[in-house]
Design an enzyme around this catalytic site. Sequence first.
Site, mmCIF file in Angstrom:
data_model
loop_
_atom_site.group_PDB
_atom_site.id
_atom_site.type_symbol
_atom_site.label_atom_id
_atom_site.label_comp_id
_atom_site.label_asym_id
_atom_site.label_seq_id
_atom_site.Cartn_x
_atom_site.Cartn_y
_atom_site.Cartn_z
ATOM 1 N N GLU A 39 -3.797 -2.002 -19.102
ATOM 2 C CA GLU A 39 -2.635 -2.350 -18.293
ATOM 3 C C GLU A 39 -2.088 -3.739 -18.598
ATOM 4 O O GLU A 39 -2.711 -4.759 -18.278
ATOM 5 C CB GLU A 39 -2.987 -2.249 -16.803
ATOM 6 N N LYS A 95 0.413 1.844 1.014
ATOM 7 C CA LYS A 95 -0.584 2.052 -0.026
ATOM 8 C C LYS A 95 -1.514 0.857 -0.059
ATOM 9 O O LYS A 95 -1.109 -0.284 0.190
ATOM 10 C CB LYS A 95 0.093 2.192 -1.399
ATOM 11 N N GLU A 106 -11.960 9.545 -8.975
ATOM 12 C CA GLU A 106 -11.125 8.743 -9.863
ATOM 13 C C GLU A 106 -11.807 7.420 -10.200
ATOM 14 O O GLU A 106 -11.806 6.987 -11.354
ATOM 15 C CB GLU A 106 -9.760 8.475 -9.220
ATOM 16 N N GLU A 129 3.868 6.844 -5.940
ATOM 17 C CA GLU A 129 3.018 5.706 -6.259
ATOM 18 C C GLU A 129 3.548 4.988 -7.507
ATOM 19 O O GLU A 129 3.597 3.749 -7.562
ATOM 20 C CB GLU A 129 1.582 6.189 -6.488
#
Length: 475
Positions: free
Chosen positions: A269, A217, A452, A313
């Site tokens: 976050e 990733k 996104e 993920e």
Amino acid sequence: MSLAAGEAPADTQGRTAARDLRCQELPAPPGADPLALFAAAPASRGRFLWIQPEQDLALVGIGAALQWRPATRPGRFTEAARFAGELAQHFSGEGLQADHHPDGVPLGPILCGGFAFDSEPDGGQSRWAAFGAGMLMLPELLGVARKGRLRWLVTAPADLLAEATHRAVQLLRSAAESAPPPCPLVLLGSRRGAEDDDYLATIDAALEQIRRGAFGKVVPARQTTVRLAGSPGGAAVGEWLRRLAAAYPTATTFAVSCGDLTLLGATPELLVRTHNGFAEADALAGSCPRGGDADQDAALARAMLASHKERHEHDTVVEHLRSGLSRAGVILDPCPAEPHVRPLATIQHLCTPVRGRVPTTAGTVLELAGALHPTPAVAGQPVAPALDFLRHHESAGRGWFAGPVGWTDLVGNGEFCMALRSGLLDLESNEISLFAGSGVVAGSDPTAELRETASKLDALPAVADDAPLGGVRDQ
């Protein structure tokens, strides 16, 4: 011991001449609040703002009684933790209090600031040069607002405390007596065109590297710069922050100013938080859009929970956080068996809290931040080859975007979030650069990843004035 003094960075040993720091609490004038003070303060003095509406918490720091800069980029978190520990010892030796409230709210001095995303430099000519690899300041004037209680603390060398106090009182009066008028925020520009093609090409290159087994990733960043209509000047910073805090009450609205440049945003976050012997982090990875109503939201969330790609993920980030915290000495609690869905304004994420116990002393949260950053959510997995790809394929250095930003007190409580849903506002050019990233794994659809990032790029433009495309008006 000796500490870096004034606005001067530390030397190669992390120290310069010792200064006799003193603290003094001030009464707050009616009408003064952290956001008003931030907006009223000259950008040249250095500014920090932290607003968590859901927690009813706001912190503001103006000026630097003391400032730390790392001697080396790779060791910056360790150096920062050591500096915090030395500063705590200094305050203790001078008989100064570094108290905290039982819920973790600082009652004494704090260090606030942040760190660049990457441990490697992105060039001396970068627009991020003033921010550097990291910066923490001990504010000359600190404001803490929590559940209706407002405290102001001035910190300065003993021989300059009267001068600093006078400066603080004048600034607080100015902020209380002359609230800034509403400032229009209209963005001019277009986010469509060549930069879309560049980002799609980066995703194609990433997918090819994934097919070759270089990594599983990677999270390339997309950047675009738009101009503010008119000449709002310094008023634009306070207006952005006021609107972000109102529009995203569950996020952390933050700002760090270095001269004419201010990094600001509303990040969802958390990287790591420490509080009275506990540490916590949030695995926030795996995404889907919001629907038009509650039923569509729920259907999209169910599909995300059932998606092998999104769950893989997410699980990668959970394991990274658990492994990093455990290696750093945190005794972990069991994780929930399933992630929950965290809805935000324009997007939904899978979220799993990671919690545990750790002895907290000054610098603990900085050590933990260094153990966790960068996470697979903002870099990739494995981290080292993903970072190598980003260094070679991102066209512009991302600076502090997706780096840790936050604060710590001097008894071990603190919080650092990742600088996401953010922009770099340049008052000299009257432009704001917007940033977003998307996780690319095997099977990723480049067009879907582009969509996104478009949703994430809208976080700041969405609070701008009447204009299409999330607040950005095509010229």
